[in-house]
Design an enzyme around this catalytic site. Structure first.
Site, PDB file in Angstrom:
ATOM      1  N   HIS A   1      14.431  53.268  38.306  1.00 41.86           N
ATOM      2  CA  HIS A   1      14.424  52.668  36.971  1.00 41.86           C
ATOM      3  C   HIS A   1      14.329  53.709  35.868  1.00 41.86           C
ATOM      4  CE1 HIS A   1      13.299  48.397  38.347  1.00 41.86           C
ATOM      5  NE2 HIS A   1      14.562  48.477  38.012  1.00 41.86           N
TER       6      HIS A   1
ATOM      7  N   ARG B   1      31.914  39.399  36.891  1.00 43.84           N
ATOM      8  CA  ARG B   1      32.100  39.599  38.330  1.00 43.84           C
ATOM      9  C   ARG B   1      31.084  38.755  39.090  1.00 43.84           C
ATOM     10  NH1 ARG B   1      31.525  45.485  40.900  1.00 43.84           N
ATOM     11  NH2 ARG B   1      29.320  45.108  40.561  1.00 43.84           N
TER      12      ARG B   1
ATOM     13  N   GLU C   1      38.817  47.407  45.765  1.00 45.86           N
ATOM     14  CA  GLU C   1      37.757  48.342  46.168  1.00 45.86           C
ATOM     15  C   GLU C   1      37.936  48.813  47.604  1.00 45.86           C
ATOM     16  OE1 GLU C   1      33.661  47.025  44.145  1.00 45.86           O
ATOM     17  OE2 GLU C   1      34.717  45.403  45.128  1.00 45.86           O
TER      18      GLU C   1
ATOM     19  N   ASN D   1      34.745  53.405  42.378  1.00 47.77           N
ATOM     20  CA  ASN D   1      33.549  53.914  43.068  1.00 47.77           C
ATOM     21  C   ASN D   1      33.617  53.565  44.553  1.00 47.77           C
ATOM     22  OD1 ASN D   1      32.790  54.407  40.446  1.00 47.77           O
ATOM     23  ND2 ASN D   1      31.412  52.654  40.308  1.00 47.77           N
TER      24      ASN D   1
ATOM     25  N   ARG E   1      28.656  56.495  49.142  1.00 53.49           N
ATOM     26  CA  ARG E   1      28.512  56.810  47.721  1.00 53.49           C
ATOM     27  C   ARG E   1      27.093  57.207  47.340  1.00 53.49           C
ATOM     28  NH1 ARG E   1      29.917  51.156  44.587  1.00 53.49           N
ATOM     29  NH2 ARG E   1      28.762  52.027  42.852  1.00 53.49           N
TER      30      ARG E   1
ATOM     31  N   CYS F   1      37.740  49.704  36.412  1.00 51.09           N
ATOM     32  CA  CYS F   1      36.379  49.541  35.887  1.00 51.09           C
ATOM     33  C   CYS F   1      35.364  50.410  36.621  1.00 51.09           C
ATOM     34  CB  CYS F   1      35.955  48.081  35.938  1.00 51.09           C
ATOM     35  SG  CYS F   1      35.890  47.429  37.611  1.00 51.09           S
TER      36      CYS F   1
HETATM   37  C1  PEP Z   1      33.345  50.082  41.801  1.00 50.29           C
HETATM   38  O1  PEP Z   1      33.169  49.981  43.016  1.00 50.29           O
HETATM   39  O2  PEP Z   1      34.069  50.956  41.281  1.00 50.29           O
HETATM   40  C2  PEP Z   1      32.697  49.126  40.874  1.00 50.29           C
HETATM   41  C3  PEP Z   1      33.033  49.067  39.607  1.00 50.29           C
HETATM   42  O3  PEP Z   1      31.712  48.348  41.396  1.00 50.29           O
HETATM   43  P1  PEP Z   1      30.203  48.831  41.625  1.00 50.29           P
HETATM   44  O4  PEP Z   1      30.100  50.251  41.121  1.00 50.29           O
HETATM   45  O5  PEP Z   1      29.338  47.877  40.907  1.00 50.29           O
HETATM   46  O6  PEP Z   1      30.104  48.747  43.116  1.00 50.29           O
HETATM   47 MG    MG Z   2      32.089  48.263  43.767  1.00 43.09          MG
END
Ligand code: PEP
Ligand code: MG
Length: 703
Positions: A319, A462, A556, A579, A590, A627
């Site tokens: 946080h 989302r 994704e 991501n 990740r 995004c």
């Molecule tokens: C992504 O995977 O790029 C994404 C925008 O979703 P999150 O980062 O919330 O998994």
């Molecule tokens: Mg994602």
């Protein structure tokens, strides 16, 4: 137990259940009471992780429950209580469940035991990954928690020491002190929550819940009842929670340890009669050096004097990292124990763009860093001044720049930064850090609030992306070897569909349906889209809607990228989640700190997939946006434009910079750059090319 210490084969007995009582029907509101004897067959018994998971399984239901071992009973809804029974492999326990959902809760508990027993490594916890610690040539590597660049003088911040005595001075007196301190802390947190306007509010609300945790409270009171002092009792109870969290194989849960430590510090302050709202004085322009930053510390320090922060421990998803980012303070975590050797007053350069803390700073380094800081300040203020201008390239192509939002309170700031709508509302914020799921009404209010703040602009909501690295206590997921490859995103929604239905109804009831774009995470193929669409259609029918909002999917997974032409027949738009796409294409977790530098979405393999997706979208005449974090990375922007991704959804603070950069670009040159980039062998070469290109574009040179 019959399956000890060997691999199980199909048909083997995993555990035995003995029925020790019949269902007792208790009339009235309390509903049923059920009892069941269970032999614990899995390795190491109910240590911290299974105890926490088991308690979470039961908390998902409207029940009370106790677990009994050899005559000793404990609240089964509490991880701390279950752990304290010390249940070992082979022990026979009795589980009693009472309440309206007793049947379902008992089924879930039995399923938990079956599932747990089938995992032979259930007791083995993953070792935390080592983080590089030794400074090389006076530079310490660390993990970036909040981006930025800072120079300043080291200021080691030591935690406040308290002289806590174990023995109390009378049960009644200690109990009264404990309650007074709790009330004082609660009142302080409530005042703090009411004063905050952004993400602090969500975090402080989570602290208010933690302070009131029945287990923490009951355990402390019991210890006080045994003659301990209030301070000792609270520390002991909270240490048990921290031990349990530490043992959990889950980075998100571990990140909550700092929250409990934070509450403990504040409780001690309250118990020792200190003023909770007093701000600690700091020297000007300092770089805080700290063991682990606690969320409340940032709120109780004079943040205007903090240039940057570096902690030896901590993680980027804690946080404190979110708060530091919202305050614009560069923050490095997990720098290792060497940071504690830094003397107060030492000149430091903290580069939270590349993850380095420079320790041996001479006059020339200092000057160069000050010059860089000056240039960045000037650029930021120029960018802010032009934030509301449209993002049109030199050759006249319009790019839409939206904001990624993690809560309603961020919407106003995003608009001030020049957002043209919301390209990704991560609704997870509504589901996490709480004991029960948000109701349809609560969600409706929150989504409605954001819609009102962003009138007539696209609002991309989302559906909940729960699971993977975002677990929630009241939706216990089965133990998974690879949570990132398991129940997450849409898969979780379809698995526990009531939450999905509530969420869809809340969205579909929004007064301006044209504004809404529903975005589905973690889609692989047409089957996923069709399943989700059935729910959307059903909810729309029940609400008697005459038209449906736009429905899109996140790209994704490699599967969705490769099948996008088929998927486009069933959806209105796609949004690339770079991501996750890069984690799955490159097969790098990740959250893996040691491989973090290799997980770069500018890798040509990822870019080639993005290009394919964008081409298929253009061919189908459907919108494509991006995004993921790549859209907030200036080096990626010309490449994305060059691949015809003309909608970007960006971290609000970076919108002015991204828009300004777009205004400096020529689309034909971007296309050439993209073609060139796709032929590179690795992400580093792409990054070099793109950085040179941007440098020229920013200086107004022909590209
Ligand atoms: C992504 O995977 O790029 C994404 C925008 O979703 P999150 O980062 O919330 O998994
Ligand atoms: Mg994602």
């Amino acid at each position: 137990s019959r399956c000890e210490n060997r691999a199980v084969a199909a048909g083997d007995t995993l555990f035995e259940l003995e029925l020790t009582g019949t269902d007792v029907n208790v009339s009235g509101p309390s509903g049923n009471a059920l009892e069941q004897a269970i032999r614990v067959a899995f390795d190491q018994g109910m240590h911290a992780r299974p105890a926490a998971a088991f308690a979470a399984v039961l908390r998902a239901f409207n029940v009370a429950a106790t677990v009994t071992l050899q005559g000793r009973s404990a609240n089964a809804l509490s991880m701390v209580a279950v752990m304290s029974l010390g249940i070992k492999q082979g022990d026979r326990i009795e589980l009693s469940v009472f309440g309206p959902e007793a049947g379902a809760a008992m089924d879930a508990a039995l399923a938990f035991f079956a599932n747990e027993a089938s995992h032979h490594d259930a007791g083995q916890e993953k070792k935390p990954v080592a983080v590089p610690a030794k400074p090389v040539n006076g530079v310490l590597q660390a993990v970036i928690a909040s981006r930025g660049f800072a120079v300043g003088k080291a200021y080691p911040l030591k935690p406040q020491a308290f002289d806590v005595r174990e023995q109390g001075s009378g049960v009644d007196r200690e109990l009264a002190s404990l309650r007074v301190a709790l009330d004082k802390l609660k009142a302080h947190l409530i005042a703090q929550r009411d004063e905050s306007t952004d993400q602090h509010q969500d975090i402080v609300s989570a602290h208010i819940e933690m302070v009131q945790d029945p287990v923490l409270n009951e355990r402390s009171e019991r210890l006080v009842g045994q003659g301990k002092s209030a301070a000792f009792a609270w520390m002991q109870a909270s240490a048990e929670v921290v031990t349990a969290l530490l043992a959990m194989d889950n980075e998100y849960m571990k990140a909550r340890i700092a929250d409990f430590r934070d509450i403990e510090q504040n409780m001690l302050k309250a118990l020792f009669g200190m003023d909770l709202s007093a701000k600690r004085a700091l020297p000007e322009q300092c770089i805080l050096i700290i063991d682990e930053l606690l969320p409340s510390q940032l709120m109780s320090l004079d943040s205007r004097r903090i240039s940057g922060i570096c902690s030896s421990g901590g993680g980027p998803s804690a946080h404190a990292a979110i708060i530091a980012a919202s305050m614009g303070i560069p923050f490095l975590v997990a720098a290792g124990p060497d940071v504690h050797g830094i003397a107060e007053g030492n000149m430091l350069i903290l580069d939270a763009e590349s993850g380095c803390l420079h320790l041996d700073v001479d006059a020339a380094d200092w000057q160069a860093a000050m010059d860089r800081l000056e240039r960045e300040r000037a650029r930021t203020s120029a960018d802010s001044a032009s934030a509301l201008l449209p993002a049109v390239t030199q050759d006249g192509s319009t790019v839409h720049v939206f904001a990624n939002l993690g809560g309603a309170s961020e919407a106003d700031n995003a608009l001030a930064m020049g957002a043209q709508g919301c390209g990704l509302l991560r609704t997870e914020f509504l589901f996490m850090d709480r004991q029960n799921a948000p109701t349809e009404e609560e969600q409706y209010r929150v989504y409605g609030d954001i819609a009102l703040r962003m009138p007539d602009m696209p609002l991309t909501i989302r559906t909940m992306d729960i699971g993977g690295d975002k677990p929630i206590a009241y939706l216990p997921l089965p133990k998974e070897e690879n949570p990132a490859l398991g129940l997450r995103g849409l898969r979780t929604s379809l698995w526990r569909d009531q939450l999905f239905i509530d969420q869809l109804r809340a969205m579909l009831r929004l007064p301006q349906p044209n504004q809404l774009r529903i975005l589905l995470p973690m889609v692989n193929d047409l089957g996923d889209v069709e399943s989700a669409r059935r729910y959307i259609d059903q909810c729309a029918k029940e609400l008697a809607l005459t038209s449906l909002p736009a429905v899109g999917i996140m790209i994704e997974t490699p599967a969705s990228a490769l099948l996008v032409d088929q998927l486009l027949e069933k959806v209105d738009f796609v949004s690339i989640g770079s991501n996750d796409l890069s984690q799955y294409v490159l097969a790098i977790d990740r959250g893996h700190p040691e491989l973090a530098s290799k997980l770069d979405a500018l890798h040509p393999a990822v870019l080639r997939l993005i290009k394919q997706v964008a081409e298929k979208c253009r061919y189908a005449g459907k919108k494509v946006s991006l995004c993921g974090g790549l859209a907030s990375d200036p080096a990626a922007v010309p490449l994305l434009l060059g691949m015809d991704v003309l909608e970007l959804s960006v971290v609000p603070a970076l919108i002015p910079r991204i828009k300004r950069l777009i205004r400096q670009l020529h689309l034909p040159a971007c296309r050439e750059l993209a073609t060139h980039a796709l032929q590179q062998a690795d992400a580093a070469s792409v990054r070099r090319l793109a950085s040179e290109f941007i440098l020229k574009a920013e200086q107004g040179e022909p590209t």
